[in-house]
Design a protein around this motif. Structure first.
Motif, PDB file in Angstrom:
ATOM      1  N   ILE A 182       0.834  -1.205   0.000  1.00 15.03           N
ATOM      2  CA  ILE A 182       0.000   0.000   0.000  1.00 15.03           C
ATOM      3  C   ILE A 182       0.871   1.257   0.000  1.00 15.03           C
ATOM      4  CG2 ILE A 182      -1.643   1.338   1.383  1.00 15.03           C
ATOM      5  CD1 ILE A 182      -2.860  -1.323   2.282  1.00 15.03           C
ATOM      6  N   GLY A 183       1.873   1.281   0.851  1.00 11.36           N
ATOM      7  CA  GLY A 183       2.721   2.460   0.961  1.00 11.36           C
ATOM      8  C   GLY A 183       3.524   2.762  -0.286  1.00 11.36           C
ATOM      9  N   LYS A 184       3.829   1.756  -1.085  1.00 13.24           N
ATOM     10  CA  LYS A 184       4.638   1.955  -2.285  1.00 13.24           C
ATOM     11  C   LYS A 184       3.799   2.272  -3.525  1.00 13.24           C
ATOM     12  CE  LYS A 184       8.475  -0.955  -0.723  1.00 13.24           C
ATOM     13  NZ  LYS A 184       9.351   0.194  -0.452  1.00 13.24           N
ATOM     14  N   LEU A 185       2.655   1.612  -3.673  1.00 15.86           N
ATOM     15  CA  LEU A 185       1.854   1.763  -4.896  1.00 15.86           C
ATOM     16  C   LEU A 185       0.771   2.825  -4.789  1.00 15.86           C
ATOM     17  CD1 LEU A 185       1.334  -1.977  -5.953  1.00 15.86           C
ATOM     18  CD2 LEU A 185       2.974  -0.338  -6.883  1.00 15.86           C
ATOM     19  N   TYR A 186       0.162   2.967  -3.624  1.00 14.96           N
ATOM     20  CA  TYR A 186      -1.050   3.761  -3.541  1.00 14.96           C
ATOM     21  C   TYR A 186      -0.841   5.259  -3.724  1.00 14.96           C
ATOM     22  CZ  TYR A 186      -3.701  -0.380  -2.392  1.00 14.96           C
ATOM     23  OH  TYR A 186      -4.298  -1.608  -2.456  1.00 14.96           O
ATOM     24  N   PRO A 187       0.297   5.838  -3.329  1.00 15.05           N
ATOM     25  CA  PRO A 187       0.496   7.251  -3.657  1.00 15.05           C
ATOM     26  C   PRO A 187       0.428   7.507  -5.170  1.00 15.05           C
ATOM     27  CG  PRO A 187       2.026   6.604  -1.953  1.00 15.05           C
ATOM     28  CD  PRO A 187       1.350   5.342  -2.411  1.00 15.05           C
ATOM     29  N   PHE A 188       0.998   6.608  -5.950  1.00 14.67           N
ATOM     30  CA  PHE A 188       0.938   6.733  -7.418  1.00 14.67           C
ATOM     31  C   PHE A 188      -0.504   6.631  -7.900  1.00 14.67           C
ATOM     32  CE2 PHE A 188       0.635   4.437 -11.474  1.00 14.67           C
ATOM     33  CZ  PHE A 188       1.219   5.376 -12.319  1.00 14.67           C
ATOM     34  N   PHE A 189      -1.261   5.679  -7.357  1.00 19.70           N
ATOM     35  CA  PHE A 189      -2.653   5.516  -7.764  1.00 19.70           C
ATOM     36  C   PHE A 189      -3.504   6.707  -7.324  1.00 19.70           C
ATOM     37  CE2 PHE A 189      -1.906   0.673  -7.476  1.00 19.70           C
ATOM     38  CZ  PHE A 189      -1.413   0.663  -8.769  1.00 19.70           C
ATOM     39  N   GLY A 190      -3.149   7.311  -6.184  1.00 21.72           N
ATOM     40  CA  GLY A 190      -3.857   8.509  -5.735  1.00 21.72           C
ATOM     41  C   GLY A 190      -3.693   9.649  -6.723  1.00 21.72           C
ATOM     42  N   VAL A 191      -2.475   9.815  -7.245  1.00 20.99           N
ATOM     43  CA  VAL A 191      -2.223  10.824  -8.273  1.00 20.99           C
ATOM     44  C   VAL A 191      -3.028  10.506  -9.531  1.00 20.99           C
ATOM     45  CG1 VAL A 191      -0.473  11.802  -9.802  1.00 20.99           C
ATOM     46  CG2 VAL A 191       0.056  11.406  -7.396  1.00 20.99           C
ATOM     47  N   LEU A 192      -3.115   9.213  -9.877  1.00 21.02           N
ATOM     48  CA  LEU A 192      -3.890   8.794 -11.049  1.00 21.02           C
ATOM     49  C   LEU A 192      -5.351   9.198 -10.908  1.00 21.02           C
ATOM     50  CD1 LEU A 192      -4.214   7.136 -13.687  1.00 21.02           C
ATOM     51  CD2 LEU A 192      -4.590   5.118 -12.247  1.00 21.02           C
ATOM     52  N   LEU A 193      -5.922   9.039  -9.728  1.00 20.12           N
ATOM     53  CA  LEU A 193      -7.317   9.405  -9.479  1.00 20.12           C
ATOM     54  C   LEU A 193      -7.531  10.895  -9.721  1.00 20.12           C
ATOM     55  CD1 LEU A 193     -10.108   8.403  -8.369  1.00 20.12           C
ATOM     56  CD2 LEU A 193      -9.286   9.072  -6.102  1.00 20.12           C
ATOM     57  N   ILE A 194      -6.575  11.707  -9.257  1.00 12.76           N
ATOM     58  CA  ILE A 194      -6.675  13.155  -9.434  1.00 12.76           C
ATOM     59  C   ILE A 194      -6.518  13.536 -10.904  1.00 12.76           C
ATOM     60  CG2 ILE A 194      -5.590  15.358  -8.872  1.00 12.76           C
ATOM     61  CD1 ILE A 194      -4.735  14.082  -6.182  1.00 12.76           C
ATOM     62  N   VAL A 195      -5.537  12.929 -11.576  1.00 15.53           N
ATOM     63  CA  VAL A 195      -5.305  13.211 -12.990  1.00 15.53           C
ATOM     64  C   VAL A 195      -6.516  12.827 -13.831  1.00 15.53           C
ATOM     65  CG1 VAL A 195      -3.929  12.549 -15.016  1.00 15.53           C
ATOM     66  CG2 VAL A 195      -2.799  13.046 -12.836  1.00 15.53           C
ATOM     67  N   MET A 196      -7.110  11.698 -13.506  1.00 16.07           N
ATOM     68  CA  MET A 196      -8.282  11.218 -14.235  1.00 16.07           C
ATOM     69  C   MET A 196      -9.418  12.240 -14.164  1.00 16.07           C
ATOM     70  SD  MET A 196     -10.349   7.669 -13.578  1.00 16.07           S
ATOM     71  CE  MET A 196     -11.759   7.178 -14.553  1.00 16.07           C
ATOM     72  N   ALA A 197      -9.687  12.759 -12.963  1.00 18.73           N
ATOM     73  CA  ALA A 197     -10.749  13.755 -12.807  1.00 18.73           C
ATOM     74  C   ALA A 197     -10.396  15.048 -13.525  1.00 18.73           C
ATOM     75  CB  ALA A 197     -10.992  14.024 -11.321  1.00 18.73           C
ATOM     76  N   GLY A 198      -9.131  15.475 -13.406  1.00 17.56           N
ATOM     77  CA  GLY A 198      -8.715  16.726 -14.023  1.00 17.56           C
ATOM     78  C   GLY A 198      -8.800  16.705 -15.537  1.00 17.56           C
ATOM     79  N   THR A 199      -8.391  15.611 -16.138  1.00 13.77           N
ATOM     80  CA  THR A 199      -8.440  15.528 -17.606  1.00 13.77           C
ATOM     81  C   THR A 199      -9.872  15.436 -18.121  1.00 13.77           C
ATOM     82  OG1 THR A 199      -8.070  13.133 -17.413  1.00 13.77           O
ATOM     83  CG2 THR A 199      -6.152  14.505 -17.869  1.00 13.77           C
ATOM     84  N   ILE A 271     -11.948  16.965   1.264  1.00 17.06           N
ATOM     85  CA  ILE A 271     -12.242  18.076   0.358  1.00 17.06           C
ATOM     86  C   ILE A 271     -11.790  17.726  -1.060  1.00 17.06           C
ATOM     87  CG2 ILE A 271     -11.708  20.474  -0.188  1.00 17.06           C
ATOM     88  CD1 ILE A 271     -13.629  20.123   2.177  1.00 17.06           C
ATOM     89  N   SER A 272     -10.657  17.049  -1.183  1.00 18.48           N
ATOM     90  CA  SER A 272     -10.181  16.618  -2.501  1.00 18.48           C
ATOM     91  C   SER A 272     -11.143  15.619  -3.118  1.00 18.48           C
ATOM     92  CB  SER A 272      -8.788  15.985  -2.373  1.00 18.48           C
ATOM     93  OG  SER A 272      -7.856  16.919  -1.862  1.00 18.48           O
ATOM     94  N   GLU A 273     -11.670  14.717  -2.298  1.00 21.35           N
ATOM     95  CA  GLU A 273     -12.641  13.749  -2.802  1.00 21.35           C
ATOM     96  C   GLU A 273     -13.909  14.449  -3.276  1.00 21.35           C
ATOM     97  OE1 GLU A 273     -14.396   9.513  -1.320  1.00 21.35           O
ATOM     98  OE2 GLU A 273     -14.919  11.281  -0.150  1.00 21.35           O
ATOM     99  N   ALA A 274     -14.320  15.481  -2.548  1.00 20.96           N
ATOM    100  CA  ALA A 274     -15.509  16.239  -2.948  1.00 20.96           C
ATOM    101  C   ALA A 274     -15.292  16.902  -4.306  1.00 20.96           C
ATOM    102  CB  ALA A 274     -15.845  17.287  -1.894  1.00 20.96           C
ATOM    103  N   ALA A 275     -14.081  17.411  -4.538  1.00 21.75           N
ATOM    104  CA  ALA A 275     -13.770  18.026  -5.830  1.00 21.75           C
ATOM    105  C   ALA A 275     -13.877  16.994  -6.955  1.00 21.75           C
ATOM    106  CB  ALA A 275     -12.368  18.632  -5.794  1.00 21.75           C
ATOM    107  N   ILE A 276     -13.408  15.783  -6.701  1.00 20.25           N
ATOM    108  CA  ILE A 276     -13.516  14.702  -7.694  1.00 20.25           C
ATOM    109  C   ILE A 276     -14.985  14.364  -7.951  1.00 20.25           C
ATOM    110  CG2 ILE A 276     -13.020  12.254  -8.109  1.00 20.25           C
ATOM    111  CD1 ILE A 276     -10.411  12.704  -6.471  1.00 20.25           C
ATOM    112  N   ALA A 277     -15.780  14.333  -6.880  1.00 19.66           N
ATOM    113  CA  ALA A 277     -17.209  14.052  -7.031  1.00 19.66           C
ATOM    114  C   ALA A 277     -17.900  15.133  -7.858  1.00 19.66           C
ATOM    115  CB  ALA A 277     -17.868  13.940  -5.652  1.00 19.66           C
ATOM    116  N   LEU A 278     -17.531  16.391  -7.634  1.00 18.97           N
ATOM    117  CA  LEU A 278     -18.105  17.484  -8.423  1.00 18.97           C
ATOM    118  C   LEU A 278     -17.818  17.291  -9.914  1.00 18.97           C
ATOM    119  CD1 LEU A 278     -17.364  20.768  -6.412  1.00 18.97           C
ATOM    120  CD2 LEU A 278     -19.613  19.867  -7.032  1.00 18.97           C
TER     121      LEU A 278
END
Length: 490
Positions: A182-199, A271-278
């Motif tokens: 979790i500590g090694k992979l999940y930070p990368f996947f967290g960035v992916l979640l943000i990038v996905m919403a942003g794009t 708050i970041s999750e709420a932004a993704i939901a929006l």
């Protein structure tokens, strides 16, 4: 689009202002955290703030703010209000308090905290309730990626095959020390979640007028006439207020190295999750044009809707992001759901989780139950929708209880008067939501709408009156129970 931009701005202001208010009421200090004092190398492991934030975001989010927001968008742009104010006033406070109170109690789960502040009976109820919720959550987040993988791979790799593969991965993620996988992979996947919403939102905004993001309206646009209260507040859990987060925050509370990191990690992740939901609520309505078309598309599965929006808006890039997001994100919430269930049961039966045999003793039965529920969800046409509805209600009920636990904590520690209102108001609100839904929904008691509304409001009022009585006693010097400051040892 103006309403959406204002919504993002309000979220930022909410984090800066209300987040600071919440932090001031809790009053973090310089005491050593469980990550330092316990540090067992398995669950209690010190992490850097940025890494803890990204893991917390991924744990609480997954596809929750995507699927839930899309289903909530069927009610129309009114969902923006619930996402914004629900997260600022309820969800982020809920996540911060559950994480920080856990940190002050050696990383204890929400079930144990319930026993400490609401009594032994509530503790056992919460132990059972939390584990059931977590197993349902794990099941939900096996089914959706398994179905998409079934669609994208050769015929012999069907949904059952992928469900087994995912459950095997869950076994590893649940058993291994948190910093190893979790500590090694999940930070990368967290960035992916943000990038996905942003794009996705960028593709919609800069589509040259092809897609129009609707402006805020209080009108209920649900094509089937489903009432906003309480259904929208149950449907959009992750992204607004979610009891599941109360099972995840204590897991990261075992890893923070300073209490003063709590606002950015716990409040900030919500708050970041709420932004993704929006983003996904806006994308759903703007892409399909009407709530009726969105509702019809959702009947084919929320993962298919995400895939269609992403590929249409972003082409090949969107296709890759959609596949990665809809497959990886739910899996990374499902495994931490089972991990949290292991920790709760370990506490309940006093099994030292540093020993691998004790972890196996709890994890194997949990995954067997999860596998059976997954088989049901895949084998039955409406299996996923049935499990999702039960998960959603139990999720919001857990949020209600967590907020009352937080209120009891603030009262006991001297944060009465205005301080404890920060959790008491959303606790009463969520009481009304949960009770009304239980009485009114088909999977509940199926009672008349008016009766359900009155009973839900009455339940919220009764509990709030109980709170006011406790508040009055704390404020009355003659009661001998008035506290002027926190006990520095707690």
């Amino acid at each position: 689009m103006i309403s959406l931009l204002i919504s993002f701005a309000v979220l930022i202001v909410g984090y800066i202002v209300y987040g600071r208010v919440t932090e001031k009421i809790f009053a973090p200090d310089d005491r050593q955290t469980p990550a330092i004092t316990i540090n067992d190398g398995v669950d209690f492991v010190p992490m850097k703030r940025w890494k803890a934030f990204l893991i917390q975001l991924l744990n609480i989010a997954g596809t929750g703010p995507i699927f839930g927001a899309l289903m909530g968008a069927v009610f129309g742009p009114v969902v923006f209000l619930w996402i914004v104010f629900g997260s600022i006033l309820g969800g982020a406070v809920h996540d911060y308090m559950s994480g920080m109170i856990s940190s002050r109690h050696k990383g204890a789960s929400i079930a144990e905290l319930s026993g400490t502040y609401l009594g032994k009976v509530v503790k056992w109820i919460m132990r059972v309730f939390s584990v059931v919720l977590l197993v349902l959550c794990g099941t939900v987040f096996v089914t959706s990626p398994a179905r998409l993988l079934d669609r994208l791979t050769p015929g012999w790799m069907n949904g059952t095959f992928w469900a087994v593969v995912i459950l095997v991965y869950y076994l590893l993620a649940t058993l291994l020390p948190i910093d190893k996988l979790i500590g090694k992979l999940y930070p990368f996947f967290g960035v992916l979640l943000i990038v996905m919403a942003g794009t996705v939102i960028g593709g919609i905004i800069f589509s040259g007028g092809k897609y129009t993001i609707p402006e805020l309206s209080l009108q209920n646009l649900h094509p089937e006439g489903t009432p906003i209260w309480p259904y929208m507040f149950i449907t959009v859990a992750c992204g607004a207020v979610s009891g599941f987060h109360a099972t995840q925050s204590p897991m990261i509370a075992k890893c923070i190295t300073s209490e003063k990191e709590g606002r950015s990690i716990f409040y900030g992740a919500m708050i970041s999750e709420a932004a993704i939901a929006l983003v996904w609520a806006a994308a759903g309505v703007s892409f399909y044009g009407t709530t009726q078309l969105l509702n019809e598309a959702l009947k084919g599965g929320a993962s298919n809707v995400v895939y269609e929006i992403s590929t249409s808006v972003l082409g090949v890039v969107g296709s890759a992001l959609a596949v990665a997001g809809v497959i990886i994100c739910p899996i990374t919430s499902g495994d931490t759901a089972f991990r949290s269930a292991r920790l709760i049961l370990g506490e309940a039966f006093k099994l030292d989780q540093k020993k691998i045999k004790n972890r196996l003793l709890i994890t194997i039965p949990l995954l067997i139950v999860g596998g059976l529920l997954t088989w049901f969800a895949i084998a039955h046409e409406n299996g996923f929708q049935i499990i999702w509805r039960y998960f959603s209600w139990s999720n919001q009920t857990l949020a209600m209880i967590t907020l009352w636990v937080s209120t009891a904590y603030l009262l006991k520690k001297g944060k009465y008067r205005f301080g404890s209102l920060i959790t008491a108001f959303p606790a009463a609100f969520m009481t009304g939501v949960s009770v009304t839904y239980l009485l009114m929904a088909e999977e509940g008691f199926g009672l008349d709408q008016t009766v359900s509304y009155i009973a839900g409001a009455a339940a919220a009022a009764v509990l709030f009156i109980v709170y006011l009585i406790a508040l009055k006693r704390k404020n009355n010097p003659r009661s001998g129970k008035s506290l002027r400051r926190d006990n520095p040892s707690d």
